[in-house]
Design a protein around this motif. Structure first.
Motif, mmCIF file in Angstrom:
data_model
loop_
_atom_site.group_PDB
_atom_site.id
_atom_site.type_symbol
_atom_site.label_atom_id
_atom_site.label_comp_id
_atom_site.label_asym_id
_atom_site.label_seq_id
_atom_site.Cartn_x
_atom_site.Cartn_y
_atom_site.Cartn_z
ATOM 1 N N MET A 122 48.001 23.226 50.380
ATOM 2 C CA MET A 122 46.761 23.939 50.669
ATOM 3 C C MET A 122 46.980 25.452 50.622
ATOM 4 N N LYS A 123 48.143 25.883 51.078
ATOM 5 C CA LYS A 123 48.473 27.314 51.036
ATOM 6 C C LYS A 123 48.433 27.839 49.606
ATOM 7 N N TYR A 124 49.086 27.110 48.693
ATOM 8 C CA TYR A 124 49.143 27.590 47.310
ATOM 9 C C TYR A 124 47.835 27.341 46.567
ATOM 10 N N LEU A 125 47.067 26.354 47.018
ATOM 11 C CA LEU A 125 45.745 26.144 46.435
ATOM 12 C C LEU A 125 44.847 27.347 46.713
ATOM 13 N N LYS A 126 44.900 27.859 47.934
ATOM 14 C CA LYS A 126 44.076 29.017 48.281
ATOM 15 C C LYS A 126 44.463 30.240 47.446
ATOM 16 N N ILE A 127 45.770 30.431 47.264
ATOM 17 C CA ILE A 127 46.222 31.564 46.450
ATOM 18 C C ILE A 127 45.747 31.406 45.009
ATOM 19 N N THR A 128 45.869 30.184 44.484
ATOM 20 C CA THR A 128 45.445 29.924 43.103
ATOM 21 C C THR A 128 43.958 30.186 42.932
ATOM 22 N N GLU A 129 43.168 29.731 43.880
ATOM 23 C CA GLU A 129 41.712 29.912 43.786
ATOM 24 C C GLU A 129 41.330 31.385 43.842
ATOM 25 N N GLN A 130 42.094 32.175 44.573
ATOM 26 C CA GLN A 130 41.821 33.613 44.625
ATOM 27 C C GLN A 130 42.108 34.285 43.289
ATOM 28 N N LEU A 131 43.129 33.772 42.582
ATOM 29 C CA LEU A 131 43.522 34.375 41.307
ATOM 30 C C LEU A 131 42.704 33.823 40.149
ATOM 31 N N ASP A 132 42.587 32.496 40.083
ATOM 32 C CA ASP A 132 41.839 31.861 38.995
ATOM 33 C C ASP A 132 41.648 30.382 39.323
ATOM 34 N N PRO A 133 40.522 30.017 39.905
ATOM 35 C CA PRO A 133 40.304 28.622 40.314
ATOM 36 C C PRO A 133 40.286 27.628 39.149
ATOM 37 N N SER A 134 40.097 28.118 37.942
ATOM 38 C CA SER A 134 39.997 27.212 36.790
ATOM 39 C C SER A 134 41.329 26.551 36.435
ATOM 40 N N VAL A 135 42.452 27.107 36.921
ATOM 41 C CA VAL A 135 43.751 26.543 36.549
ATOM 42 C C VAL A 135 44.151 25.370 37.440
ATOM 43 N N VAL A 136 43.376 25.113 38.494
ATOM 44 C CA VAL A 136 43.699 23.994 39.380
ATOM 45 C C VAL A 136 43.292 22.685 38.719
ATOM 46 N N ASN A 137 44.247 21.798 38.558
ATOM 47 C CA ASN A 137 43.989 20.495 37.944
ATOM 48 C C ASN A 137 43.058 19.688 38.842
ATOM 49 N N PRO A 138 41.956 19.142 38.293
ATOM 50 C CA PRO A 138 41.036 18.323 39.104
ATOM 51 C C PRO A 138 41.739 17.164 39.807
ATOM 52 N N GLU A 139 42.774 16.612 39.168
ATOM 53 C CA GLU A 139 43.518 15.521 39.801
ATOM 54 C C GLU A 139 44.239 16.001 41.054
ATOM 55 N N VAL A 140 44.679 17.251 41.030
ATOM 56 C CA VAL A 140 45.344 17.826 42.200
ATOM 57 C C VAL A 140 44.342 17.972 43.343
ATOM 58 N N ARG A 141 43.154 18.445 43.023
ATOM 59 C CA ARG A 141 42.118 18.567 44.050
ATOM 60 C C ARG A 141 41.821 17.197 44.660
ATOM 61 N N LYS A 142 41.774 16.177 43.810
ATOM 62 C CA LYS A 142 41.489 14.822 44.288
ATOM 63 C C LYS A 142 42.608 14.319 45.197
ATOM 64 N N MET A 143 43.870 14.594 44.803
ATOM 65 C CA MET A 143 45.001 14.169 45.624
ATOM 66 C C MET A 143 44.947 14.816 46.999
ATOM 67 N N LEU A 144 44.571 16.086 47.065
ATOM 68 C CA LEU A 144 44.500 16.771 48.334
ATOM 69 C C LEU A 144 43.326 16.259 49.170
ATOM 70 N N ALA A 145 42.220 15.970 48.498
ATOM 71 C CA ALA A 145 41.050 15.441 49.204
ATOM 72 C C ALA A 145 41.354 14.068 49.790
ATOM 73 N N ASP A 146 42.120 13.268 49.049
ATOM 74 C CA ASP A 146 42.451 11.917 49.517
ATOM 75 C C ASP A 146 43.361 11.939 50.736
ATOM 76 N N LYS A 147 44.079 13.057 50.925
ATOM 77 C CA LYS A 147 44.991 13.158 52.066
ATOM 78 C C LYS A 147 44.284 13.602 53.324
ATOM 79 N N ASN A 148 43.015 14.031 53.182
ATOM 80 C CA ASN A 148 42.256 14.452 54.368
ATOM 81 C C ASN A 148 41.912 13.240 55.240
#
Length: 229
Positions: free
Chosen positions: A203-229
């Motif tokens: 989550m720490k590095y996701l926030k940094i990535t989104e600040q720089l360029d949210p488009s580079v975050v793989n949708p599968e990665v977002r899903k993996m993080l959401a599934d861990k909630n």
């Protein structure tokens, strides 16, 4: 992450191409010469036959007549190697990097090229020593650290061995230290940390990535993080 080739015509191209053609065909008739070694990094470190050694000498002598230093000609061959790699002509790319290695074995980009070529062939473990050798010569190339991380990451996916994931993350952190504004590096760190049970670092590095360029975050990665909630 591959460098963008800086394509600049050089007067020595024709002379070098003639030498290349000579080397490519010089040993065709000898049964004592090991075959296809020019398709292996550093010629596979295989002992060459007399004809191949003479071809190398002829190639170097021809390059010396161009009026350019061997380091300059080697850099030109490296550029050609990247061009062929981008065009997916991997055998020809390997030949150019090998010729660059003959000219200047201390050029870090040659070993980077070898590592990339092996990685593109799925030879991830074999790629790592070449990437490490490149970094030993030039430890400040963030892209090479990133490529080494990619090789370790692929080995982890194949083996599920945690040590390779740890090595991948180590290399990515080296890359971010050298290039702290590169969103792709942080995006890959986010993905790497998704494989840990704890999601805090991801989550720490996701926030940094989104600040720089949210488009580079793989949708599968977002899903993996959401599934861990």
């Amino acid at each position: 992450m591959l460098p963008k080739p800086n394509i600049k015509p050089m007067k020595l191209c024709l002379i070098i191409c003639i030498a290349i053609c000579f080397i490519a065909t010089g040993c065709a008739q000898s049964q004592d010469c090991p075959g296809n070694i020019n398709k292996l990094p550093m010629y596979g470190r295989i002992k060459k036959c007399k004809e191949q050694i003479e071809d190398d000498k002829e190639f170097l002598a021809t390059c010396d007549k161009t009026g350019k230093s061997r380091k300059e000609v080697a850099q030109h061959m490296v550029m050609r190697g990247w061009q062929y790699l981008y065009s997916k002509k991997l055998d020809t790319s390997m030949m150019r990097f090998n010729q660059a290695w003959l000219l200047d074995s201390l050029n870090a980009d040659i070993y980077w090229g070898f590592g990339n070529l092996l990685g593109m062939q799925g030879k991830y473990k074999e790629s790592i020593p070449f990437l490490e050798r490149s970094l030993k010569i030039n430890p400040d190339n963030a892209k090479v650290w990133n490529d080494e991380s990619t090789s370790y990451g692929n080995i982890f996916l194949q083996t599920k061995d945690q040590q390779y994931l740890n090595s991948s993350i180590f290399c990515l952190k080296k890359a971010t230290n050298l290039d702290p504004k590169n969103p792709q590096f942080y995006g890959q760190l986010t993905a790497a940390y998704c494989y840990y049970m704890q999601k805090d670092s991801a989550m720490k590095y996701l926030k940094i990535t989104e600040q720089l360029d949210p488009s580079v975050v793989n949708p599968e990665v977002r899903k993996m993080l959401a599934d861990k909630n």
